[in-house]
Scaffold this motif. Structure first.
Motif, PDB file in Angstrom:
ATOM      1  N   GLU A  58      61.145  56.738  48.253  1.00 57.61           N
ATOM      2  CA  GLU A  58      62.115  55.703  49.058  1.00 57.61           C
ATOM      3  C   GLU A  58      62.562  54.881  48.240  1.00 57.61           C
ATOM      4  OE1 GLU A  58      60.554  54.416  52.596  1.00 57.61           O
ATOM      5  OE2 GLU A  58      59.156  55.904  52.922  1.00 57.61           O
ATOM      6  N   GLU A  97      61.190  67.479  51.668  1.00 61.70           N
ATOM      7  CA  GLU A  97      60.609  66.553  52.324  1.00 61.70           C
ATOM      8  C   GLU A  97      60.858  65.297  51.368  1.00 61.70           C
ATOM      9  OE1 GLU A  97      58.636  63.655  54.759  1.00 61.70           O
ATOM     10  OE2 GLU A  97      59.061  65.848  55.241  1.00 61.70           O
ATOM     11  N   ARG A 101      63.596  62.237  52.406  1.00 61.36           N
ATOM     12  CA  ARG A 101      62.850  60.849  52.361  1.00 61.36           C
ATOM     13  C   ARG A 101      63.698  59.992  51.511  1.00 61.36           C
ATOM     14  NH1 ARG A 101      58.322  59.363  54.613  1.00 61.36           N
ATOM     15  NH2 ARG A 101      57.660  61.527  54.947  1.00 61.36           N
ATOM     16  N   GLU A 177      63.950  56.436  59.877  1.00 62.78           N
ATOM     17  CA  GLU A 177      63.042  57.644  60.037  1.00 62.78           C
ATOM     18  C   GLU A 177      63.653  58.833  60.770  1.00 62.78           C
ATOM     19  OE1 GLU A 177      59.291  60.225  60.084  1.00 62.78           O
ATOM     20  OE2 GLU A 177      60.167  58.399  58.838  1.00 62.78           O
ATOM     21  N   ARG A 180      65.658  60.447  58.335  1.00 61.19           N
ATOM     22  CA  ARG A 180      64.693  61.410  57.724  1.00 61.19           C
ATOM     23  C   ARG A 180      64.647  62.752  58.557  1.00 61.19           C
ATOM     24  NH1 ARG A 180      60.079  63.660  57.402  1.00 61.19           N
ATOM     25  NH2 ARG A 180      59.319  62.613  59.148  1.00 61.19           N
ATOM     26  N   THR A 293      57.098  69.411  57.236  1.00 62.30           N
ATOM     27  CA  THR A 293      56.484  67.965  56.900  1.00 62.30           C
ATOM     28  C   THR A 293      55.680  68.199  56.010  1.00 62.30           C
ATOM     29  OG1 THR A 293      57.232  67.211  59.239  1.00 62.30           O
ATOM     30  CG2 THR A 293      55.676  65.902  58.099  1.00 62.30           C
TER      31      THR A 293
END
Length: 342
Positions: A58, A97, A101, A177, A180, A293
């Motif tokens: 992130e 992922e 992210r 979120e 994402r 995920t």
């Protein structure tokens, strides 16, 4: 809702339909594009994008230089597209992922500096309406599925009329979120085998870089540095004790997070009284990211809720997550190794 998007906005938010339209249709096939000079430059952009996503999942700010001329904006967007193609060829949900992210955090960092109109437009492009104080239950559940803090659990929320109450600050968190979730839902892309073959060296490089990143973050697996809760679960399993579902999830996610491969994790479960290879393989691969995920081990608060927090020690009092315990214990052991006994 109509807003005026600047050229640099297309590079900030490459997932927008306007960004894709800006690249435009080309008479070249993707194979021809990759073989050309522009394609080779775009691949370098894509690889750097993926490398950054592996180093930091992130973003904390928007210090990245954003191109504002037509050629550089097109290369930036093309790099985004090719990054998704390379990750899709790698066929590793953990890598996907990581990338989404990073992309969500990158976009969100820019959104914080936008005016309300543009922020609402970007949010609406991913299906989230800013300015509301609630979300429909179904959308809320889908959006928070990857958020593991207790405050996001539906049982801890105010629900009325089929909607979940959400504060303005929480809505901002959910925007990141939601980006994402939407980007991950689009992966993997259906990439022709020939294209994946052309990108084979890049795919191999990224896989190696990911393994190196895991080793840099956690180093080689050292069971002596496991937190007491994880040690207890592993000991119980090897002793032939059946673990509850919450215990299996916590142990599997933790081992995956510190770099243990699915085969090694499955081997650990072989001693369980109810061991079933196909079922265990499915569960381990699901938690390891094959489901879409990449799950993170539960926090200390969640472990206490599950009744899995036992034998707390001095390090436990300083951390709030088993992975932080592991990092801290390994760092301490490296700095102050136990002297050999006589």
């Amino acid at each position: 809702m109509r807003v005026s998007l600047e050229l640099k906005d297309l590079a900030k938010y490459p997932f927008l339909k306007e960004s894709q339209q800006f690249i435009g249709a080309s008479t070249d096939t993707i194979e021809q594009f990759l073989a050309g000079a522009s394609g080779r430059i775009a691949v370098r952009h894509a690889m750097e994008r993926i490398r950054v996503s592996l180093r930091m999942a992130e973003r904390d700010g928007n210090s990245e230089r954003i191109p504002s001329d037509s050629i550089d904006v097109k290369l930036s967007i093309s790099g985004y597209v090719l990054a998704r193609i390379i990750i899709s060829c790698a066929a590793d949900r953990a890598l996907m992922e990581r990338l989404v992210r990073y992309e969500a955090g990158r976009a969100y960092a820019f959104l914080l500096d936008e005016d309300d109109g543009k922020r609402k437009y970007i949010a609406s492009s991913v299906g989230l309406q800013l300015g509301s104080d609630s979300l429909p239950v179904i959308q809320y559940v889908e959006t928070v599925a990857g958020l593991h803090e207790e405050r996001w659990r539906l049982v801890n929320r105010d629900v009325a009329g089929g909607c979940v109450a959400v504060s303005p600050q929480e809505m901002n968190e959910l925007l990141k979120e939601q980006i994402r979730v939407v980007l991950l839902r689009q992966l993997p892309l259906r990439v022709p085998e020939k294209v994946c073959s052309m990108l084979g060296p890049q795919v191999g490089e990224i896989r190696d870089a990911y393994q190196k990143t895991i080793l840099e973050q956690f180093g080689s697996v050292e069971e002596d540095c496991f937190p007491p809760c994880i040690q207890a679960l592993a000991t119980a399993l090897t002793a032939g004790t059946n673990l509850p579902h919450s215990g299996r999830f916590a142990l599997t996610a933790f081992l995956h997070n510190i770099g243990m491969g699915p085969a090694q994790i499955i081997e650990l479960y072989c001693r369980a009284p109810d061991f079933d290879l196909s079922k265990t393989q499915y569960q381990v691969e699901h938690i390891s990211g094959r489901s879409g995920t990449e799950y993170t081990a539960p926090s200390c608060a969640a472990m206490r809720t599950f009744g899995l927090c036992i034998k707390s020690d001095g390090i436990c009092a300083r951390i709030n997550h088993p992975l932080n315990y592991y990092r801290l214990k390994k760092k301490k052991e490296k700095k102050d190794p136990t002297p050999p006994s006589d």
